[in-house]
Structure formats: C-alpha cells, structure tokens
Design an enzyme around this catalytic site. Structure first.
Site, PDB file in Angstrom:
ATOM      1  N   LYS A 134      -5.925   3.922   1.358  1.00  0.00           N
ATOM      2  CA  LYS A 134      -4.539   4.078   1.819  1.00  0.00           C
ATOM      3  C   LYS A 134      -3.871   2.719   1.674  1.00  0.00           C
ATOM      4  O   LYS A 134      -4.007   1.859   2.526  1.00  0.00           O
ATOM      5  CB  LYS A 134      -4.543   4.534   3.284  1.00  0.00           C
ATOM      6  CG  LYS A 134      -3.380   5.438   3.679  1.00  0.00           C
ATOM      7  CD  LYS A 134      -2.031   4.773   3.573  1.00  0.00           C
ATOM      8  CE  LYS A 134      -1.718   3.839   4.714  1.00  0.00           C
ATOM      9  NZ  LYS A 134      -0.519   3.009   4.428  1.00  0.00           N
ATOM     10  N   GLU A 182     -10.347  -6.908   9.204  1.00  0.00           N
ATOM     11  CA  GLU A 182      -9.880  -8.266   8.864  1.00  0.00           C
ATOM     12  C   GLU A 182      -8.461  -8.363   9.398  1.00  0.00           C
ATOM     13  O   GLU A 182      -7.538  -7.810   8.805  1.00  0.00           O
ATOM     14  CB  GLU A 182      -9.876  -8.472   7.345  1.00  0.00           C
ATOM     15  CG  GLU A 182     -11.216  -8.376   6.680  1.00  0.00           C
ATOM     16  CD  GLU A 182     -12.115  -9.564   6.974  1.00  0.00           C
ATOM     17  OE1 GLU A 182     -11.658 -10.538   7.612  1.00  0.00           O
ATOM     18  OE2 GLU A 182     -13.277  -9.498   6.565  1.00  0.00           O
ATOM     19  N   CYS A 193      -3.031 -14.317   6.108  1.00  0.00           N
ATOM     20  CA  CYS A 193      -3.651 -14.249   7.432  1.00  0.00           C
ATOM     21  C   CYS A 193      -4.243 -15.589   7.857  1.00  0.00           C
ATOM     22  O   CYS A 193      -4.375 -15.852   9.040  1.00  0.00           O
ATOM     23  CB  CYS A 193      -4.707 -13.154   7.436  1.00  0.00           C
ATOM     24  SG  CYS A 193      -5.821 -13.258   6.040  1.00  0.00           S
ATOM     25  N   GLU A 229       1.391 -14.492  15.710  1.00  0.00           N
ATOM     26  CA  GLU A 229       1.367 -14.642  14.255  1.00  0.00           C
ATOM     27  C   GLU A 229       2.775 -14.392  13.720  1.00  0.00           C
ATOM     28  O   GLU A 229       3.342 -13.319  13.923  1.00  0.00           O
ATOM     29  CB  GLU A 229       0.388 -13.629  13.653  1.00  0.00           C
ATOM     30  CG  GLU A 229       0.148 -13.841  12.188  1.00  0.00           C
ATOM     31  CD  GLU A 229      -0.917 -12.914  11.623  1.00  0.00           C
ATOM     32  OE1 GLU A 229      -0.919 -11.724  11.967  1.00  0.00           O
ATOM     33  OE2 GLU A 229      -1.741 -13.393  10.823  1.00  0.00           O
TER      34      GLU A 229
END
Ligand code: NAD
Ligand code: MG
Length: 486
Positions: free
Chosen positions: A179, A255, A289, A386
């Site tokens: 996906k 992750e 990330c 973040e």
C-alpha cells in the site's frame, strides 16, 4: 519535460485492474499543485482480492514456493538490472510525484540497486542450525517465510522504501501486498511492472494504491496477512501495532519518525560540522526521518556556529526540483507545507529566535524558506515534535553529560550524531545515546550493509544489514528420534 505516466491502475496477480468501486484519486505535482495523474483508488474489497492472490502464490505447491532460493535471488538481481536500465525514467518519475530535487533523486534511485543486489544475495543464505541435544535425538532448525506480508509505504523516499520492504520479503520467499502512500502512488507501479518483467510469478507482488484510513486499515486488520511492515509517522505506527493484534497476531516491523539530536562539541572542525549539520536537516526539504532536527552546540562556540549556520542556510538555493543546481524543492503537499508553517509560527510564539527564513515562498507549489531558529530550549514544541520540514533548531549546552541526558529526553530514538575530535567523547556519546543509528563526524550515512531502525517510539525491528531477512522468517525446530547405538 514531464515523464510519461505508464501505470495508474492497481496491480493484482500480475495484471493491471481498476478498483472494484471504480473510484480514483489525484496525485499532484508539489512544484505547482497541478494534477499529474488520476490513479485507481483501492479499498477493502481490493485489499481482499490482493490478499487472496498473495495467498494463492504462497501455497506450498505454487511456482514461488517450489522455486529454488538461488532462483529467487537471480530474479531479484534481474530486477536490479531493469532498475538500472530504467534509472533515468524512474528518477524523473520519483522527482515529479514527490518534489524531490533531481540531484537527490539521482542519488536515491541510482543507489537503490545496491540495496536490491545486497538483499537479493541473501536469498540462498537463509539457513538454520543443527543442534546437539540431550538424549536419543537429532534436532535442526528451518527458517521459513512467514506468509503474506502487508507493506505500507511513506511518501518521502518512495522507491527506497519499496525496495527495503518488497525485496527483503521476496528474498525470504514471502508474498506481498503493498500500500504505497497516497501522495506518491506512481513509482511503486513502475517497479511492479519491472518485477513482473524480471520473472516474479503472479500473485507474489500486488500493489493497492489508496488511503491509509481505508486500504491501509483493511490490510492491517486482514486475518490472512501474517506480517505488517510500515514506515511513516509514530502516531500511525501505534495504530498499526494495535490493528496487528486485533484479528490474528501479525508480526510487525515499524520504521517511525525521529527527533534526532546532533551534537557539536567545541573541539569540532566547524568547516565540516556546519555543512553536515545543515545538510542533515535541510536535505530533501527536511522530509527525512533521520533529520538532525535538534542541533545542540557547545556554549564556547555557540555564537560563532550560529552565525555560520545562518550564512549556510541563506546560501541554499530553493526552486524547481528539475533544475540540477537547486538544493531544496517543495514540500510534498499543501497539508504538509501548512503543518511545517504552523510549527514555525509555534516556534516564534514560544520565544525561539528566528534568524532566517520562516515563510512560504510565493503562492504556487509548496515551497518554504530554509529556516533557522536559535536559542531553542528543550521544552519548546519545535524541539519536541517531528517537523519534517526545512527548519533547523539550535540549542545551547555546556557539558557532555548534560547533553547526553537532554538528547535522550524524548520518546524518539532513531538517529544521533556528534562532531568532535576527541575519541573518548565520541565513544562515550555513542555508548549512552538512545538511538538506533549513531554517526561520528558525519551524518545521514546509510547503506545496504548497515542495520537501520529505531529505539523507543522510533520503531520496532531493523531493515538492511545481514539480518534484514529475520523479521520475515519463522524459526521451526525439528527433532528426529535417533538412537545413539546402531
Ligand atoms: P502517515 O504515517 O500518516 O502515512 C504513512 C503511510 O501509512 C501511508 O501509506 C498512509 O496511507 C498509511 N496510513 C495512514 N494511516 C493509516 C492507518 N490508520 N492504517 C494503515 N495505514 C495507514 O504519514 P503522513 O501522514 O504521510 O506523514 C505524517 C508525518 O509522518 C510526517 O509529518 C512525518 O513526521 C512522519 N513521516 C515519517 C516518515 C519516516 O520515514 N519515518 C515518513 C513519512 C512521514
Ligand atoms: Mg497521514
């Protein structure tokens, strides 16, 4: 010139099909907001079809299950050859859909075959042990593929994320339903076509584009999916871990994001540290990330460093991702751009010192000025959450002990870095910092051979490295009666 869009349908059982509902969604250019393709939108019904196909391909009598492991490796190596053949096209497509500047796309897509070849080489090296046991018996272990894997991808580095998950799953003999992220649906389809051309049998790889709340949720709840591997936000990662235990007990690899600390000691070489620190947070518009989004600078050199960091940021060329001289392109979509701009406003409101940037550029596309905040403190929102944008936050510290504790005072634990010329400082920091990846006098260094993943809320499990196949395998222990005497 815009790359040709060859595939926009779902890919199930090695065929291109419309979604069952007939629905489609648009993917837009981050450069100017224009619609670049209309893509089939899959949901639960399409996930069901894809999982059925993947189950058939995983049956013990299927071509895939009967195939020699070395042949699986050869097919994946052929896939790498095809990616090399089409590298220019794939690079342009990645840049077009994602807004990644062309020089970065060249590095990511050009380098991805190293990952494919490394992982492909592991296919016929998956082996168990023979174990000396007590009594009249002989035991050995088999390592076997877990089954159908649901692979949920992020939009930030779509091709690399596809490869890390799909190629690893295939090397072990699993079958997959992918996906991709709704912001970047195109390159996964182009790669699926290459996997088919390389000789992957039908049903082994299936791609269902669509939204997280529909297609993603259906995949994570599906009782015939044995494992989920996901890269994306920590927030969704937690939902996925819950979903994975809701109907059956899925194995999970996550992750997730980070708030990675980079430490500059006062003995560091600033000629190296300043550009590395900038690249660590501005590269790819900050949408990585492992971005160095908390930059801790030791007090003796703080003012000098801040001045150099601001000068560096002012020199970053922002513009059309197609221009090979551009360093920074647009954010992936309007929503993400607005999220970053809200963080910048929050930073100003909470008293951080905005030294350059801070605004959207123009009103076409999703561009943000390279932004530097100094005098950031640990409690500010921009030091905690973040941002995923081109925002450098600089904090001051005095001692190594202090900065290690401050670096660790977060739920995240993906990456960390330190610039110092003192080997003891480097080793002490590397030992005590809570992060899955640590760099000394460098930053953003990754490779197929290096395990990658996070501590704490930054994830579960590791990708890459020799053990990358383990999360896709079950260990089976077999014991056979064997009398000691003939
Ligand atoms: P996200 O986590 O919402 O989406 C990632 C993927 O998960 C997409 O394919 C999405 O469709 C799917 N998804 C979303 N909700 C789901 C659900 N409930 N069940 C199953 N699948 C679901 O990430 P985003 O919205 O694209 O970005 C949000 C933030 O995530 C970013 O601002 C950034 O902080 C972070 N992010 C991190 C990474 C990373 O590499 N770790 C990558 C992309 C984004
Ligand atoms: Mg989302």
């Amino acid at each position: 010139m815009a790359p040709q869009i060859k595939y926009t349908k779902l890919f199930i059982d090695n065929e291109w099909v419309d979604s069952k509902s007939g629905k489609t969604f648009e993917t837009r250019s981050p450069h100017d907001g224009s619609v670049i393709a209309t893509v089939a939108e899959g949901d639960k019904a399409d996930i069901d079809e894809a999982v059925k196909a993947a189950r058939r391909a995983f049956h013990r009598n299927s071509e895939w299950r009967l195939m020699d492991a070395s042949q699986r490796g050869r097919i994946l190596t052929k896939f790498a050859d095809l990616v090399d053949r089409d590298v220019e096209y794939l690079t342009k497509l990645e840049s077009y859909d994602n807004g990644m500047v062309i020089s970065i796309a060249q590095r990511f897509v050009g380098g991805v075959t190293k990952f494919i070849r490394y992982i492909a080489s592991l296919a016929d090296k998956i082996q168990g042990d023979t174990i000396p046991v007590d009594g009249d018996a002989f035991s050995y272990t088999l390592k076997q593929p877990v089954g159908v894997c649901g692979l949920i991808l992020p939009w930030n580095v779509p091709i690399l994320m596809f490869v890390n998950k799909v190629v690893t799953a295939l090397a072990t003999g699993c079958t997959v339903v992918v996906k991709p992220a709704e912001q970047t649906p195109l390159t996964a389809l182009a790669l699926a076509a290459l996997l088919k051309e390389a000789g992957v049998p039908k049903g082994v790889v299936n791609i269902v584009n669509g939204y997280g709340e529909t297609a993603g949720v259906a995949l994570t709840h599906h009782p015939h999916v044995a494992k989920i591997s996901f890269t994306g936000s920590a927030e969704v990662g937690k939902l996925i871990q819950q979903a994975a235990g809701s109907r059956n007990l899925k194995r999970v690899t996550l992750e997730l994001g980070g708030k990675s600390p980079l430490i500059i000691m006062d003995d560091a070489d600033l000629n190296i540290a300043v550009p590395f620190a900038a690249n660590g947070v501005f590269a790819h518009q900050g949408q990585i990330c492992i971005a160095a989004s908390r930059l801790y600078v030791q007090s003796n050199i703080y003012d000098k460093f801040v001045e150099a960091a601001v000068n560096f940021a002012k020199g970053i060329k922002v513009g059309d991702p197609n221009d090979p001289t551009v360093h920074q392109g647009p954010q992936v979509e309007e929503e993400m751009m607005n999220k970053v701009l809200r963080y910048i406003e929050q930073g100003k409101k909470e008293g951080a010192k905005l030294l350059t940037g801070g605004k959207r550029i123009g009103n076409r596309g999703y561009y943000i000025e390279p932004t530097v905040f100094a005098d950031v403190d640990d409690e500010m929102t921009i030091a905690k959450e973040e941002i995923f944008g081109p925002v450098q936050s600089i904090l001051k510290f005095d001692t190594l002990e202090e900065v290690i504790d401050r670096a660790n005072d977060t739920n995240y634990g993906l990456a960390a870095g330190i610039f110092t010329t003192n080997v003891n400082t480097a080793l002490q920091f590397s030992k005590h910092v809570e992060a899955g990846v640590v760099w000394v006098n460098t930053y953003l260094y990754t490779g197929a051979q290096l395990p990658f993943g996070g501590f704490k809320d930054s994830g579960l499990g590791r990708e890459n490295g020799m053990n990358c196949v383990d999360p896709y395998l079950e260990v089976k222990t077999v014991t056979v009666a064997l009398p000691k005497k003939l």
